[in-house]
Design an enzyme around this catalytic site. Sequence first.
Site, mmCIF file in Angstrom:
data_model
loop_
_atom_site.group_PDB
_atom_site.id
_atom_site.type_symbol
_atom_site.label_atom_id
_atom_site.label_comp_id
_atom_site.label_asym_id
_atom_site.label_seq_id
_atom_site.Cartn_x
_atom_site.Cartn_y
_atom_site.Cartn_z
ATOM 1 N N ILE A 165 0.817 -1.219 0.000
ATOM 2 C CA ILE A 165 0.000 0.000 0.000
ATOM 3 C C ILE A 165 0.853 1.274 0.000
ATOM 4 O O ILE A 165 0.327 2.366 -0.190
ATOM 5 C CB ILE A 165 -1.050 0.031 1.139
ATOM 6 N N LYS A 186 7.251 -0.199 18.058
ATOM 7 C CA LYS A 186 7.152 -0.693 19.430
ATOM 8 C C LYS A 186 7.328 0.472 20.401
ATOM 9 O O LYS A 186 8.005 1.460 20.098
ATOM 10 C CB LYS A 186 8.231 -1.753 19.703
ATOM 11 N N TYR A 205 1.061 6.634 16.002
ATOM 12 C CA TYR A 205 0.082 5.600 15.648
ATOM 13 C C TYR A 205 -1.336 6.131 15.879
ATOM 14 O O TYR A 205 -2.210 6.003 15.029
ATOM 15 C CB TYR A 205 0.324 4.331 16.476
#
Length: 276
Positions: free
Chosen positions: A63, A95, A193
């Site tokens: 993508i 992470k 995120y």
Amino acid sequence: MSNVPVAVVTGSNKGIGFAIVRALCKQFPGDVYLTARDPSRGQDAVAKLQAEGLHAFFHQLDIDDLQSIRALRDFLKEKYGGLNVLVNNAGIAFKVLDTTPFAVQAEVTLKTNFFGTRNVCTELLPLVKPYGRVVNVSSMASSSALGGCSQELQQKFRSNTITEDDLVELMTKFVEDTKKNVHEKEGWPSTAYGVSKIGVTVLSRIQARMLNETRKGDHILLNACCPGWVRTDMAGPKATKSPDEGAETPVYLALLPSDADGPHGQFLSNKTVRTW
């Protein structure tokens, strides 16, 4: 050209995406495409399903690569004349203890989770057939990140008149603000995120609105959802849900019956509409 219905799941060689493909293989009355950046990983995943007596097809998809998205678009157009179910699952997360500079994390995370997902939608949404279903996998992190935004930003992200261009501008600004190290001063939370998933949730609201305006009679339902905290490479072994449990809400939305008139343009978790 085939009249067989077709479903595509992005980023589905492992984790939640793989579990979504597995469930669709059991429940969707047509061809199911597992996609992955790496063809050998994708083929291995298809073989794993085959060993379970399930049949999925593989198509390469990265993508982050517009050519790759367009190759899939052209394939679907030629072979099926369109698309019935699209699940935008592909995504990345650094992470918690990753020492990569925050500005780099912001750029990389948004490139895939927001801009990559948006590119897939730009190319594939016009192919979605009447009664089609589109599911954008977001996260509850989008809600918590929204709560961490300034009042001004929250207002923009909750607006019912925000456009895709406005949203792109805001997502771009976040990345630029992190580079100048002024993102907190500018009202952003310190989670790349979370911000990327605000983008996915708001994009879904905008897309649903656009479908209402341009294709009202086509009964297409498009939603964003949170799969939950799932034991994957991304979330780690301590998470509370198995991948199959994480797949439940996305699959529920992908298989909404043809006579359903909602949910549409909503954000769901555990099959329940959440307030945005």
